[in-house]
Every structure is written in C-alpha cells, then in structure tokens.
Write an enzyme that holds these catalytic residues in place. Structure first.
Site, short mmCIF file in Angstrom:
data_model
loop_
_atom_site.label_atom_id
_atom_site.label_comp_id
_atom_site.label_asym_id
_atom_site.label_seq_id
_atom_site.Cartn_x
_atom_site.Cartn_y
_atom_site.Cartn_z
N ASP A 279 40.59 -5.57 31.56
CA ASP A 279 40.08 -6.01 32.86
C ASP A 279 40.95 -5.47 33.98
O ASP A 279 40.61 -5.60 35.16
CB ASP A 279 39.93 -7.53 32.92
CG ASP A 279 41.23 -8.28 32.72
OD1 ASP A 279 42.29 -7.64 32.54
OD2 ASP A 279 41.20 -9.54 32.74
N SER A 280 42.05 -4.80 33.62
CA SER A 280 42.83 -4.04 34.60
C SER A 280 42.03 -2.92 35.22
O SER A 280 42.48 -2.30 36.20
CB SER A 280 44.10 -3.48 33.94
OG SER A 280 43.79 -2.82 32.73
N ASP B 290 38.05 -6.20 26.76
CA ASP B 290 38.80 -7.30 27.36
C ASP B 290 37.81 -8.19 28.12
O ASP B 290 37.27 -7.77 29.15
CB ASP B 290 39.85 -6.72 28.30
CG ASP B 290 40.92 -7.71 28.68
OD1 ASP B 290 40.89 -8.85 28.18
OD2 ASP B 290 41.80 -7.34 29.49
N LYS C 102 39.03 -9.04 23.29
CA LYS C 102 40.30 -9.69 23.58
C LYS C 102 40.06 -10.87 24.50
O LYS C 102 39.31 -10.75 25.48
CB LYS C 102 41.30 -8.72 24.23
CG LYS C 102 42.67 -9.38 24.51
CD LYS C 102 43.69 -8.38 25.01
CE LYS C 102 43.51 -8.04 26.47
NZ LYS C 102 43.74 -9.21 27.37
N GLU D 172 42.07 -13.82 26.85
CA GLU D 172 43.26 -14.46 27.39
C GLU D 172 43.20 -15.92 26.98
O GLU D 172 42.28 -16.64 27.34
CB GLU D 172 43.31 -14.29 28.90
CG GLU D 172 43.54 -12.84 29.32
CD GLU D 172 43.92 -12.69 30.78
OE1 GLU D 172 44.17 -13.72 31.45
OE2 GLU D 172 43.96 -11.54 31.26
N GLU E 209 52.41 -10.84 26.49
CA GLU E 209 52.68 -10.15 27.75
C GLU E 209 53.76 -10.86 28.55
O GLU E 209 53.68 -12.06 28.81
CB GLU E 209 51.41 -10.04 28.60
CG GLU E 209 51.65 -9.32 29.92
CD GLU E 209 50.39 -8.99 30.68
OE1 GLU E 209 50.50 -8.43 31.79
OE2 GLU E 209 49.29 -9.28 30.18
#
Length: 268
Positions: free
Chosen positions: A41-42, A80, A110, A112, A178
């Site tokens: 999502d970056s 993500d 992925k 979070e 992270e």
C-alpha cells in the site's frame, strides 16, 4: 514460488522480498530471483501522490497487483490489503482478500495485524488464501500510533510476541516485523516456526523487505533503516534534462530520427 516454499525457508536460507507496483519493475525484480514481490500500500506514497497509505483503494490495489502478477513468473506475489478493506466484518474481509487472488492474480495477501485479524487469518487460510501477517509499525494505524518504532517497552513487546504466535497458529505462512527493536525481532524469530521478514528490525529475521524505490535510488530519500543500491532518480534527471536541451537546441530530432517519403515531394 508458493507460500509453502517460503514457509520452508525459515531458519534454512534468507528470504528476499521487495515491493513493486508495475509490470516493468516486477519483471526486473522477478528476473533477479527475489523470492517475494509485495504490491505494498506504499503505492500511495511512491506512485499515486498521496501523503500516506490511507487513501489507497481496493480497486487501486487490484489494478497494481494485476500488473505485477502479469509480469511475474517465479516470485510469490503478495497483495497488501489497503486500509478498511478488512476488519469491519469477517465476510467483507474474506471477499476482498479473495478478490486479490481470483481477479488480480496474487498468490497471497498481507494484513496489518492486531487482535482483530486472528480470526480472519484463520478463515482465509481455511479457504486457501495464504496470509502474510504484519506486526510492529503498521502504517495504516498512523493516526493512532504515529510512524514510530514499536515494541520498545515490555508490555508492547509482549503484545507483539503474543500476536505473532497467535497469527502463526491461525495459519499465517510468514510475518513481517517493521521498525521494532532488533532484539525483539530476534526473540520473535526464535519463537516462531514460520519465517520473519524484517524491515527496520535488525539482522536476525529470516528475511528482509524494502521499498523498491529506495533500493533503486528513485525516491528523494531513504528511511534510516533502508539503503539505496542505485541512483535511478539521478539517471532520470539527467535523461530528462538531456532531452529538453536537445529539443531546445535543435539537435533532436536529427536525420536518423526522421523519415522522408520522396513520393510526397510533388504534393507540396
């Protein structure tokens, strides 16, 4: 590469992972033999002009994931999941994650993670959707926690360790850690049988992941835990400046860049 292949690398050989958001970059990363490609999502910060990851939509994630998947032959492609695409309800989370595999061609998703993603991880893996968990600094929670190192006191460290174990038990095939203390990452790595993938988490994880723009030197700077192995931005600046100068001076296009048709001479 499949999720089971990544899982089997834990404690055996280092796992490599990079982000990619488009087909040409994914092709280069894949051909280099990197194990996993994360469509992070970056993309919001690096490609779409957003100030954070929060505005990234499910459709944007699906589009970029599909582009990466089409260009990838060997690496495991991980989508993500963006902010609020999961967590509100189990059913919606399953549907959105499933879409990344069914429609976009991802091999895994992925998440979070927090306490709310344990049940979702269990359900997804039961249905055949491989899940990569993500703990520590989770940028989608930046309005709550800020973008700072996590797990720096005993209580926070224990919470991360407990959530790591819970997601492994729920079926996650790997775990991103992270921006946590290196000794915490080392302890979690020792506790788990699935591989840990560090980003700003020290050298003792089973693998590492970075944002490809920083690796290539395409961004204006790098995080303190990252590194550039190239100067793509500098090469782009030189190429664009050279183009501008040659057009303004009349050096481009030259004769070799142009085609003349003699049969048209009598028309004008």
């Amino acid at each position: 590469m499949r999720a089971k292949d990544i899982r089997a690398k834990a404690g055996v050989e280092p796992v490599t992972m990079l982000t990619a958001y488009d087909a040409p970059t994914a092709e280069v990363v894949d051909e280099a033999g990197v194990d996993m490609i994360l469509v992070g999502d970056s993309v919001g910060n690096t490609q779409l002009g957003y100030d954070s990851t929060l505005p990234v939509t499910l459709d944007e994630t699906a589009s970029h994931t599909a582009a990466v998947a089409r260009a990838t032959e060997n690496a495991l492609v991980v989508a993500d999941m963006p902010f609020l695409s999961y967590g509100a309800s189990l059913e919606t989370g399953v549907e959105n994650c499933g879409r990344m595999l069914k429609e976009a061609g991802a091999d895994a998703v992925k998440l979070e993670c927090g306490p709310h993603t344990v049940e979702l991880t269990d359900r997804l893996t039961d249905l055949g959707v491989p899940v990569q968990a993500h703990l520590g600094l989770t940028p989608q929670h930046e309005n709550e926690t800020g973008l700072f190192r996590q797990g720096t006191d005993g209580e926070a460290a224990r919470e991360i360790a407990d959530l790591a174990a819970a997601h492994e038990e729920a079926g996650a095939f790997s775990l991103v850690l992270e921006h946590v203390p290196a000794n915490l990452a080392a302890a979690v790595t020792d506790d788990l049988e699935i591989p840990t993938i560090g980003i700003g988490a020290g050298p003792d994880c089973d693998g590492q992941v970075l944002v490809v723009d920083e690796v290539l030197g395409r961004s204006t700077g790098t995080a303190p835990f990252s590194k550039s192995w190239g100067d793509v931005r500098g090469e782009m600046e030189r190429a664009v400046a050279g183009y501008k100068d040659d057009v303004e001076s009349g050096d481009f296009p030259a004769a070799e860049h142009s085609h003349y048709e003699e049969r048209l001479d009598d028309v004008y």
